[in-house]
Design an enzyme around this catalytic site. Structure first.
Site, mmCIF file in Angstrom:
data_model
loop_
_atom_site.group_PDB
_atom_site.id
_atom_site.type_symbol
_atom_site.label_atom_id
_atom_site.label_comp_id
_atom_site.label_asym_id
_atom_site.label_seq_id
_atom_site.Cartn_x
_atom_site.Cartn_y
_atom_site.Cartn_z
ATOM 1 N N LYS A 52 32.205 42.708 44.143
ATOM 2 C CA LYS A 52 33.463 42.527 44.882
ATOM 3 C C LYS A 52 34.171 43.872 45.044
ATOM 4 O O LYS A 52 34.708 44.180 46.104
ATOM 5 C CB LYS A 52 34.357 41.503 44.156
ATOM 6 C CG LYS A 52 33.800 40.070 44.280
ATOM 7 C CD LYS A 52 34.473 39.048 43.380
ATOM 8 C CE LYS A 52 33.736 37.710 43.504
ATOM 9 N NZ LYS A 52 34.238 36.661 42.602
ATOM 10 N N GLN A 96 38.289 36.080 37.848
ATOM 11 C CA GLN A 96 36.900 35.627 37.843
ATOM 12 C C GLN A 96 36.714 34.466 36.848
ATOM 13 O O GLN A 96 37.179 34.524 35.721
ATOM 14 C CB GLN A 96 35.978 36.807 37.473
ATOM 15 C CG GLN A 96 34.503 36.519 37.593
ATOM 16 C CD GLN A 96 34.022 36.277 39.028
ATOM 17 O OE1 GLN A 96 34.626 36.746 39.987
ATOM 18 N NE2 GLN A 96 32.940 35.548 39.167
ATOM 19 N N ASP A 119 40.847 33.290 46.522
ATOM 20 C CA ASP A 119 39.769 32.329 46.260
ATOM 21 C C ASP A 119 40.055 30.978 46.923
ATOM 22 O O ASP A 119 39.163 30.136 47.019
ATOM 23 C CB ASP A 119 39.656 32.061 44.745
ATOM 24 C CG ASP A 119 38.676 32.984 44.056
ATOM 25 O OD1 ASP A 119 37.618 33.247 44.642
ATOM 26 O OD2 ASP A 119 38.966 33.416 42.922
HETATM 27 N N1 GUN Z 1 32.946 32.394 39.516
HETATM 28 C C1 GUN Z 1 31.889 31.979 40.248
HETATM 29 N N2 GUN Z 1 32.208 31.937 41.557
HETATM 30 C C2 GUN Z 1 33.499 32.344 41.644
HETATM 31 C C3 GUN Z 1 34.382 32.535 42.737
HETATM 32 O O1 GUN Z 1 34.067 32.304 43.910
HETATM 33 N N3 GUN Z 1 35.628 32.979 42.405
HETATM 34 C C4 GUN Z 1 36.011 33.219 41.129
HETATM 35 N N4 GUN Z 1 37.262 33.640 40.915
HETATM 36 N N5 GUN Z 1 35.213 33.059 40.103
HETATM 37 C C5 GUN Z 1 33.960 32.631 40.367
#
Ligand code: GUN
Length: 286
Positions: A52, A96, A119
């Site tokens: 990211k 996350q 998200d």
């Molecule tokens: N953990 C696995 N996929 C995601 C996601 O799309 N966003 C976040 N914040 N955590 C994750």
């Protein structure tokens, strides 16, 4: 049969954002800023977070990384989120998942300002997606929609089947397909006649979390098959939910794992960060 190239489609999205960001910097004097929080040392999460941050660098966003120890308390995490909520230079906040067991995920997700919730996990954004009036895209489902659109096939009136009903993928996925006038069926672990329902799908989206779950007898000739799964097979190799080698002979178009949905999720996160920035800062985007 066409193999849908998620890397290429995601690169196109990121390159468009790169251009738009250059323009924002020139005309408005700012670039979007994404804050990424990770608690603990889950190796998969560390890889996702690093990807990211790399995407932010590629596009030209500012990114802030917060790597907190496993021992971080819920209160400490809430205080950091509050600080980022109140920081006018921060456009997007991503925490996350999964979080350590002593921290309540729902409490944390609800604490993020929904205008910075890139998200789209906050209940307000979930509700907006349900209604069909939203600018925060649920990242993985939105990426799937881009991949389907890359085939040039219209969704209008088609049978779309989603296997899986998670809050992150299955449920929002169904809403996005519904908004595009597909006839949507959601299947899950208790579904009777799963094989028959799937075999009637023009578009089949698998988000189960089981390697090789979707076999060729579950797929209609010429269907678009989107594999959201990320699993390891018996040999430890990364694979999706679909028996790719066999299903690809029957499908009209299919996504591979890796190189299908994965890169798209990050591209959509980047799109949300851009949208959050222009929305928050009241920029008339041209
Ligand atoms: N953990 C696995 N996929 C995601 C996601 O799309 N966003 C976040 N914040 N955590 C994750």
């Amino acid at each position: 049969m066409k193999i849908i190239d998620g890397k290429a489609v995601s690169l196109k999205v990121k390159d468009e954002l790169k251009e738009q960001t250059k323009r924002l910097a020139q005309e408005q004097g700012f670039v979007p800023c994404l804050a990424v929080i990770i608690v603990g040392e889950d190796p998969a999460s560390q890889v996702y977070v690093s990807n990211k941050k790399k995407a932010c660098e590629y596009i030209g966003y500012k990114s802030l990384g917060f790597e907190l120890p496993e021992s971080t308390t819920q209160q400490e995490l809430l205080e950091l989120i509050e600080k980022l909520n109140n920081d006018d230079t921060v456009d997007g906040i991503l925490c996350q998942l999964p979080l350590p067991k002593h921290i309540d995920e729902e409490t944390i997700l609800n604490a993020i300002d929904y205008d910075k919730d890139v998200d789209a996990f906050h209940p307000t954004n979930v509700g907006k997606i349900m209604i069909g009036n939203y600018h925060m895209l649920p990242c993985t489902p939105a990426g799937v929609m881009e991949l389907i659109d890359s085939t040039g096939v219209s969704l209008e009136g088609k049978n779309a089947v989603v296997i899986g009903r998670s809050n992150i993928v299955g449920k929002p996925m169904s809403m996005l397909l519904l908004h595009r006038n597909a006839t949507v069926t959601i299947c899950h672990s208790r579904t009777a006649n799963l094989k028959e329902i799937c075999a009637n799908a023009d578009i089949l989206v698998a988000a189960v979390g089981k390697a090789g779950f979707v076999t060729e007898d579950m797929v209609k000739e010429g269907a678009i098959v989107i594999d959201v799964g990320i699993n390891r097979n018996a040999q430890g190799k990364l694979c999706g939910d679909v028996d790719f080698e066999r299903v690809k002979e029957k499908a009209g178009a299919i996504t591979p794992v890796p190189g299908g949905c994965g890169p798209m999720t990050i591209a959509m996160l980047m799109k949300n960060t851009y949208n959050a920035a222009v929305h928050r800062r009241n920029v008339i985007d041209k």
